[in-house]
Design a protein around this motif. Sequence first.
Motif, PDB file in Angstrom:
ATOM      1  N   GLU A 143       0.821  -1.210   0.000  1.00 19.33           N
ATOM      2  CA  GLU A 143       0.000   0.000   0.000  1.00 19.33           C
ATOM      3  C   GLU A 143       0.856   1.262   0.000  1.00 19.33           C
ATOM      4  OE1 GLU A 143      -2.953   0.201   2.992  1.00 19.33           O
ATOM      5  OE2 GLU A 143      -3.944  -1.660   2.414  1.00 19.33           O
ATOM      6  N   ALA A 144       2.035   1.172   0.596  1.00 22.85           N
ATOM      7  CA  ALA A 144       2.913   2.345   0.688  1.00 22.85           C
ATOM      8  C   ALA A 144       3.558   2.697  -0.646  1.00 22.85           C
ATOM      9  CB  ALA A 144       3.993   2.097   1.742  1.00 22.85           C
ATOM     10  N   GLN A 145       3.489   1.787  -1.619  1.00 24.72           N
ATOM     11  CA  GLN A 145       4.105   2.044  -2.917  1.00 24.72           C
ATOM     12  C   GLN A 145       3.253   3.041  -3.725  1.00 24.72           C
ATOM     13  OE1 GLN A 145       7.124   0.799  -3.579  1.00 24.72           O
ATOM     14  NE2 GLN A 145       6.984  -0.116  -1.525  1.00 24.72           N
ATOM     15  N   PRO A 146       3.876   3.936  -4.471  1.00 21.04           N
ATOM     16  CA  PRO A 146       3.119   4.963  -5.206  1.00 21.04           C
ATOM     17  C   PRO A 146       2.243   4.396  -6.319  1.00 21.04           C
ATOM     18  CG  PRO A 146       5.456   5.012  -5.794  1.00 21.04           C
ATOM     19  CD  PRO A 146       5.337   4.100  -4.613  1.00 21.04           C
ATOM     20  N   PHE A 147       2.565   3.192  -6.806  1.00 20.16           N
ATOM     21  CA  PHE A 147       1.797   2.617  -7.917  1.00 20.16           C
ATOM     22  C   PHE A 147       0.678   1.699  -7.444  1.00 20.16           C
ATOM     23  CE2 PHE A 147       5.611   0.075  -7.066  1.00 20.16           C
ATOM     24  CZ  PHE A 147       5.035  -1.146  -6.720  1.00 20.16           C
ATOM     25  N   SER A 148       0.539   1.519  -6.132  1.00 17.49           N
ATOM     26  CA  SER A 148      -0.414   0.531  -5.618  1.00 17.49           C
ATOM     27  C   SER A 148      -1.843   0.849  -6.033  1.00 17.49           C
ATOM     28  CB  SER A 148      -0.318   0.448  -4.092  1.00 17.49           C
ATOM     29  OG  SER A 148      -0.590   1.716  -3.504  1.00 17.49           O
ATOM     30  N   PHE A 149      -2.210   2.140  -6.014  1.00 20.86           N
ATOM     31  CA  PHE A 149      -3.579   2.526  -6.358  1.00 20.86           C
ATOM     32  C   PHE A 149      -3.916   2.122  -7.792  1.00 20.86           C
ATOM     33  CE2 PHE A 149      -6.596   5.614  -8.143  1.00 20.86           C
ATOM     34  CZ  PHE A 149      -7.670   5.444  -7.267  1.00 20.86           C
ATOM     35  N   LEU A 150      -2.989   2.351  -8.724  1.00 22.56           N
ATOM     36  CA  LEU A 150      -3.235   2.024 -10.129  1.00 22.56           C
ATOM     37  C   LEU A 150      -3.376   0.512 -10.322  1.00 22.56           C
ATOM     38  CD1 LEU A 150      -0.737   4.475 -11.870  1.00 22.56           C
ATOM     39  CD2 LEU A 150      -3.220   4.711 -11.633  1.00 22.56           C
ATOM     40  N   ILE A 151      -2.567  -0.263  -9.612  1.00 25.95           N
ATOM     41  CA  ILE A 151      -2.648  -1.723  -9.734  1.00 25.95           C
ATOM     42  C   ILE A 151      -3.984  -2.228  -9.211  1.00 25.95           C
ATOM     43  CG2 ILE A 151      -1.691  -3.894  -8.870  1.00 25.95           C
ATOM     44  CD1 ILE A 151       1.052  -2.655  -9.009  1.00 25.95           C
ATOM     45  N   VAL A 152      -4.420  -1.686  -8.077  1.00 22.41           N
ATOM     46  CA  VAL A 152      -5.703  -2.100  -7.505  1.00 22.41           C
ATOM     47  C   VAL A 152      -6.851  -1.724  -8.432  1.00 22.41           C
ATOM     48  CG1 VAL A 152      -7.309  -1.696  -5.608  1.00 22.41           C
ATOM     49  CG2 VAL A 152      -4.888  -2.045  -5.122  1.00 22.41           C
ATOM     50  N   MET A 153      -6.818  -0.525  -8.994  1.00 19.48           N
ATOM     51  CA  MET A 153      -7.866  -0.105  -9.915  1.00 19.48           C
ATOM     52  C   MET A 153      -7.889  -0.988 -11.160  1.00 19.48           C
ATOM     53  SD  MET A 153      -9.510   2.304  -8.439  1.00 19.48           S
ATOM     54  CE  MET A 153      -9.144   1.369  -6.938  1.00 19.48           C
ATOM     55  N   GLY A 154      -6.714  -1.368 -11.639  1.00 18.53           N
ATOM     56  CA  GLY A 154      -6.645  -2.259 -12.795  1.00 18.53           C
ATOM     57  C   GLY A 154      -7.237  -3.623 -12.490  1.00 18.53           C
ATOM     58  N   PHE A 155      -6.943  -4.134 -11.297  1.00 21.80           N
ATOM     59  CA  PHE A 155      -7.500  -5.430 -10.901  1.00 21.80           C
ATOM     60  C   PHE A 155      -9.020  -5.378 -10.846  1.00 21.80           C
ATOM     61  CE2 PHE A 155      -9.327  -7.993  -7.506  1.00 21.80           C
ATOM     62  CZ  PHE A 155      -8.942  -9.266  -7.888  1.00 21.80           C
ATOM     63  N   ILE A 156      -9.549  -4.317 -10.237  1.00 20.79           N
ATOM     64  CA  ILE A 156     -11.000  -4.183 -10.112  1.00 20.79           C
ATOM     65  C   ILE A 156     -11.647  -4.088 -11.489  1.00 20.79           C
ATOM     66  CG2 ILE A 156     -12.842  -2.658  -9.300  1.00 20.79           C
ATOM     67  CD1 ILE A 156     -10.963  -1.961  -6.941  1.00 20.79           C
ATOM     68  N   PHE A 157     -11.008  -3.356 -12.407  1.00 17.90           N
ATOM     69  CA  PHE A 157     -11.559  -3.229 -13.760  1.00 17.90           C
ATOM     70  C   PHE A 157     -11.605  -4.583 -14.453  1.00 17.90           C
ATOM     71  CE2 PHE A 157     -10.907  -2.643 -18.345  1.00 17.90           C
ATOM     72  CZ  PHE A 157     -12.000  -1.857 -18.646  1.00 17.90           C
ATOM     73  N   LEU A 158     -10.543  -5.364 -14.331  1.00 14.15           N
ATOM     74  CA  LEU A 158     -10.484  -6.670 -14.982  1.00 14.15           C
ATOM     75  C   LEU A 158     -11.443  -7.668 -14.348  1.00 14.15           C
ATOM     76  CD1 LEU A 158      -6.608  -6.990 -15.488  1.00 14.15           C
ATOM     77  CD2 LEU A 158      -8.332  -6.484 -17.236  1.00 14.15           C
TER      78      LEU A 158
END
Length: 202
Positions: free
Chosen positions: A165-180
């Motif tokens: 969660e502390a990583q700056p890219f975590s939000f984008l990865i989570v959003m991508g997972f939810i979209f898929l």
Amino acid sequence: MLLSLLTSNPTAFIIIALALVLSLAVHEFAHAYTADRLGDPTPRRYGRVTLNPIAHLDPVGTLLLLVAGFGFAKPVPINPNNLGRWGTLWVAAAGPISNIIIAFLCAILLKVLPPTTITLTILLTVMSINVVLAIFNLIPIPLLDGSRILGALVPSLGRSLSQFEAQPFSFLIVMGFIFLAREPIFRVIQTVQGWVLSVVGV
């Protein structure tokens, strides 16, 4: 998505927007209230032990709700050191539990109130939104309540999730997972909505 209703169906826009704002406020209040009752003063220090939606809405998350039909509220700040393992679990679970309670209350009202068009529209909208919030937040991936519940149950995994969660890219990865994964998530949501209605006999 939601914003398009403003011109095509203003009544639906108002009902959905109010239901979203109030449901998100209750969800975040449940986190804050539970933490406060379990001995963590952090949410109260930040003014989060309130049902006032203004205290919980995130500007970017609210904009996304209006434009894309998907967004988020401000996470409630807590100090896990004040809560312990199981206190942290209950704080994480409090939000989704509050949404499930609201969904059941709406289903009960659907059963007992006269079935007018406006009553059905409001109650079904509020019930659906709260089922979505509960199921969505229980997904055990970082940034969602489900990951914090999982982290409390499996502390070693919880540390890894916190680091992610502390990583700056975590939000984008989570959003991508939810979209898929949106289609299976949607099927689960439909199943739970049907289950809530069947439990109260609607």
